[in-house]
Design an enzyme around this catalytic site. Structure first.
Site, mmCIF file in Angstrom:
data_model
loop_
_atom_site.group_PDB
_atom_site.id
_atom_site.type_symbol
_atom_site.label_atom_id
_atom_site.label_comp_id
_atom_site.label_asym_id
_atom_site.label_seq_id
_atom_site.Cartn_x
_atom_site.Cartn_y
_atom_site.Cartn_z
ATOM 1 N N GLU A 1 27.850 -23.694 47.455
ATOM 2 C CA GLU A 1 27.495 -25.051 47.023
ATOM 3 C C GLU A 1 27.046 -25.046 45.569
ATOM 4 O O GLU A 1 27.359 -25.977 44.809
ATOM 5 C CB GLU A 1 26.411 -25.619 47.929
ATOM 6 C CG GLU A 1 26.904 -25.959 49.329
ATOM 7 C CD GLU A 1 25.840 -26.557 50.212
ATOM 8 O OE1 GLU A 1 26.184 -27.343 51.101
ATOM 9 O OE2 GLU A 1 24.644 -26.234 50.015
ATOM 10 N N GLU B 1 22.745 -25.783 43.883
ATOM 11 C CA GLU B 1 23.092 -25.937 45.305
ATOM 12 C C GLU B 1 22.895 -27.387 45.743
ATOM 13 O O GLU B 1 23.734 -27.959 46.453
ATOM 14 C CB GLU B 1 22.213 -25.012 46.138
ATOM 15 C CG GLU B 1 22.378 -25.164 47.644
ATOM 16 C CD GLU B 1 21.217 -24.533 48.396
ATOM 17 O OE1 GLU B 1 21.074 -24.833 49.594
ATOM 18 O OE2 GLU B 1 20.446 -23.754 47.797
ATOM 19 N N ASP C 1 26.106 -29.647 46.936
ATOM 20 C CA ASP C 1 26.163 -30.239 48.273
ATOM 21 C C ASP C 1 26.606 -31.695 48.193
ATOM 22 O O ASP C 1 27.451 -32.148 48.973
ATOM 23 C CB ASP C 1 24.789 -30.131 48.938
ATOM 24 C CG ASP C 1 24.739 -30.827 50.286
ATOM 25 O OD1 ASP C 1 25.350 -30.338 51.247
ATOM 26 O OD2 ASP C 1 24.081 -31.889 50.378
ATOM 27 N N ASN D 1 24.732 -21.220 50.362
ATOM 28 C CA ASN D 1 23.990 -21.734 49.211
ATOM 29 C C ASN D 1 24.706 -21.438 47.898
ATOM 30 O O ASN D 1 24.804 -22.304 47.016
ATOM 31 C CB ASN D 1 22.585 -21.124 49.182
ATOM 32 C CG ASN D 1 21.757 -21.512 50.388
ATOM 33 O OD1 ASN D 1 22.065 -22.477 51.075
ATOM 34 N ND2 ASN D 1 20.698 -20.764 50.659
#
Length: 226
Positions: free
Chosen positions: A118, A42, A46, A115
């Site tokens: 990502e 995650e 991101d 979450n």
């Protein structure tokens, strides 16, 4: 499961373990003593999402100012947009989680969807490189980006500018309550502006609760905004 989601996202993993990790919720660790979950991916995803969206906007809107590009990027990487993309591929049904988490609605929990999405981007990046990640992101974000003719403004920004125009102190947001389990908290935020009635709103995270409070305030004072 792997074949189904691969068809949905139009990407086939060379290393299926990366996909498995990207779809593993932290709640599964204590149950099965697994040493991994999607949190590290995650973090990577991101960063990848931000750079790919930034480059995409830079190329799509060559005449936009830095400020307009920043606003568009914020709208494209915000939680609401991530949830929309995750829901469009039914990501929640593929997330591996404990029975307790699923019973509590974990497959539809917005934080979990954000979450996991990502993490999926991070996994695609590690498995297929930047080009693969770009292809995935472009396929689910580019259409939305192209049709962003007017730079979006969030409720907090609109409210802030209105209050500044009234020469009043800036709005303040205060967390007055936090309830629910750690994996699915509910924040209650109170918005305060001198000379205006206080507003309260709830959300799964502080930012969402603040945006809801600002939106409620704007609705209350909409006749004053020209």
């Amino acid at each position: 499961m792997i074949e189904t989601i691969s068809k949905t996202i139009k990407y086939h993993f060379k290393n299926p373990q990366l996909l498995h990790e990207a779809l593993t919720h932290p709640s599964i660790i204590s149950k099965d003593s697994l040493k991994f979950n999607y949190e590290r991916l995650e973090f990577l995803g991101d960063a990848v999402l931000n750079i790919v969206i930034s480059e995409m906007l830079f190329n799509i809107f060559p005449k936009d100012t830095e400020g307009n590009l920043a606003k568009k990027k914020t709208a494209l990487v915000c939680g609401n947009q991530l949830v929309k993309v995750a829901q469009s591929i039914n990501l929640g049904q593929f997330i591996i989680m404990s029975d307790g988490e699923r019973t509590c609605g974990g497959a539809n929990n917005h934080n979990n969807l954000e979450n996991a999405l990502e993490a999926l981007i991070g996994a695609i990046y590690l498995d297929g490189g930047l080009t693969a990640a770009q292809n995935f992101i472009h396929s689910f974000w580019k259409h939305t980006a192209i049709h962003m003719d007017i730079p979006p403004q969030d409720a907090k920004t609109i409210l802030q500018e209105f209050i500044q125009g009234k020469r009043l102190p800036a709005p303040t947001y205060h967390i007055i309550d936090k309830s629910g389990p750690d994996h699915n908290p509910i924040f209650t935020v109170e918005l305060r502006i001198p000379l205006y009635k206080t507003i309260q709103a709830t959300g799964n995270n502080k930012k969402l609760a603040e945006q809801k409070a600002a939106s409620l305030m704007l609705n209350q004072i909409k006749d004053q905004i020209k």
